[in-house]
Design a protein around this motif. Sequence first.
Motif, PDB file in Angstrom:
ATOM      1  N   SER A  66       0.909  -1.161   0.026  1.00  0.00           N
ATOM      2  CA  SER A  66      -0.215  -0.026   0.066  1.00  0.00           C
ATOM      3  C   SER A  66       1.036   1.134   0.025  1.00  0.00           C
ATOM      4  CB  SER A  66      -1.022   0.024   1.241  1.00  0.00           C
ATOM      5  OG  SER A  66      -0.142  -0.052   2.327  1.00  0.00           O
ATOM      6  N   SER A  97      -6.882  10.080  -7.682  1.00  0.00           N
ATOM      7  CA  SER A  97      -6.478   8.747  -7.942  1.00  0.00           C
ATOM      8  C   SER A  97      -7.787   7.853  -7.864  1.00  0.00           C
ATOM      9  CB  SER A  97      -5.425   8.234  -6.971  1.00  0.00           C
ATOM     10  OG  SER A  97      -5.180   6.993  -7.061  1.00  0.00           O
ATOM     11  N   SER A  98      -7.550   6.816  -8.795  1.00  0.00           N
ATOM     12  CA  SER A  98      -8.702   5.767  -8.992  1.00  0.00           C
ATOM     13  C   SER A  98      -8.284   4.712  -8.069  1.00  0.00           C
ATOM     14  CB  SER A  98      -9.103   5.532 -10.521  1.00  0.00           C
ATOM     15  OG  SER A  98      -7.711   4.913 -10.888  1.00  0.00           O
ATOM     16  N   ASP A  99      -7.222   4.672  -7.685  1.00  0.00           N
ATOM     17  CA  ASP A  99      -6.618   3.507  -6.736  1.00  0.00           C
ATOM     18  C   ASP A  99      -5.598   4.127  -6.047  1.00  0.00           C
ATOM     19  OD1 ASP A  99      -6.049   1.343  -5.497  1.00  0.00           O
ATOM     20  OD2 ASP A  99      -5.608   0.046  -7.362  1.00  0.00           O
ATOM     21  N   SER A 101      -4.076   2.865  -3.457  1.00  0.00           N
ATOM     22  CA  SER A 101      -3.073   1.728  -3.099  1.00  0.00           C
ATOM     23  C   SER A 101      -1.996   1.771  -4.047  1.00  0.00           C
ATOM     24  CB  SER A 101      -3.858   0.404  -2.801  1.00  0.00           C
ATOM     25  OG  SER A 101      -4.122  -0.228  -4.058  1.00  0.00           O
ATOM     26  N   THR A 102      -2.204   2.268  -5.412  1.00  0.00           N
ATOM     27  CA  THR A 102      -1.221   2.133  -6.413  1.00  0.00           C
ATOM     28  C   THR A 102      -0.495   3.405  -6.774  1.00  0.00           C
ATOM     29  OG1 THR A 102      -2.863   2.005  -8.080  1.00  0.00           O
ATOM     30  CG2 THR A 102      -2.074  -0.115  -7.154  1.00  0.00           C
ATOM     31  N   ARG A 103      -1.366   4.537  -6.642  1.00  0.00           N
ATOM     32  CA  ARG A 103      -0.879   5.756  -6.891  1.00  0.00           C
ATOM     33  C   ARG A 103      -1.257   6.818  -6.220  1.00  0.00           C
ATOM     34  NH1 ARG A 103      -1.702   6.609 -12.989  1.00  0.00           N
ATOM     35  NH2 ARG A 103      -1.201   4.435 -13.159  1.00  0.00           N
TER      36      ARG A 103
END
Length: 244
Positions: A66, A97-99, A101-103
């Motif tokens: 994360s 950010s759409s996610d 945990s990645t960006r």
Amino acid sequence: MQRSAPRPSRSRTRNRVRMLACAAVPVMIVAAGCSSDSDDAAKDADKPAASASKEAPKVAPAKFSSLPADPCKSIAKKTIEDLVPKAKDKSGSSGKSSDISTRGSCSWNGLDDNGVKGSQYRWLDISFMRYDSDTGIGSGQDRAADYYKKEVAKARATEGAKGTKAAPASGVGTEATTVTYSLTKTDESFGYATVVARSENVVITLTYNGAGYAGAKSPAASDLVKGATKATKEAVAAVPGAAG
């Protein structure tokens, strides 16, 4: 007078023996055939499992799962106050950010206006990119290493940049590079310091720039590098699990 039963001729006896022998042969052949097929089937059943294990390469698991829940909190408030005096929003402006945990990303900017004595403008932005491990693509660390190289190349190829220099940044994550250059905007010369750092499967790109207005001197490249490096180290340490 009692008659005895006629004895079979020798030729008839031989024929019966031959018939019995011939009848027994197919049974033996079938039994042997079944045994052979059974063994082959057992061997074939083991082949797919062995092939599957060879076809599925193992990749190292990604270290970090994360990113900081709030990228704007990855850098200490005191550091923001020092690097961006008179910031419009000391809390920072978080990117979409759409996610998460990645960006993730955040930026700060501010103008320290000293009237006729000149003014100082500063901008600081940071972005995080995290990669997972995938057997079809590669490990998170390898994927992050590829992205790290692209980010360094991107900074070095900034359009309109002058005096571009790149150097390793020691003590920052797994590997890091600092890129400095100057860029003319709105008739002012801006100094830039970009630090691209990789911490295992996470890549952090931090850019710090500034300019002097109304006769004020622009910040020295060494000061920009010092500030950018300090902020990047804090961001690296903010990745969940990095302290461990």
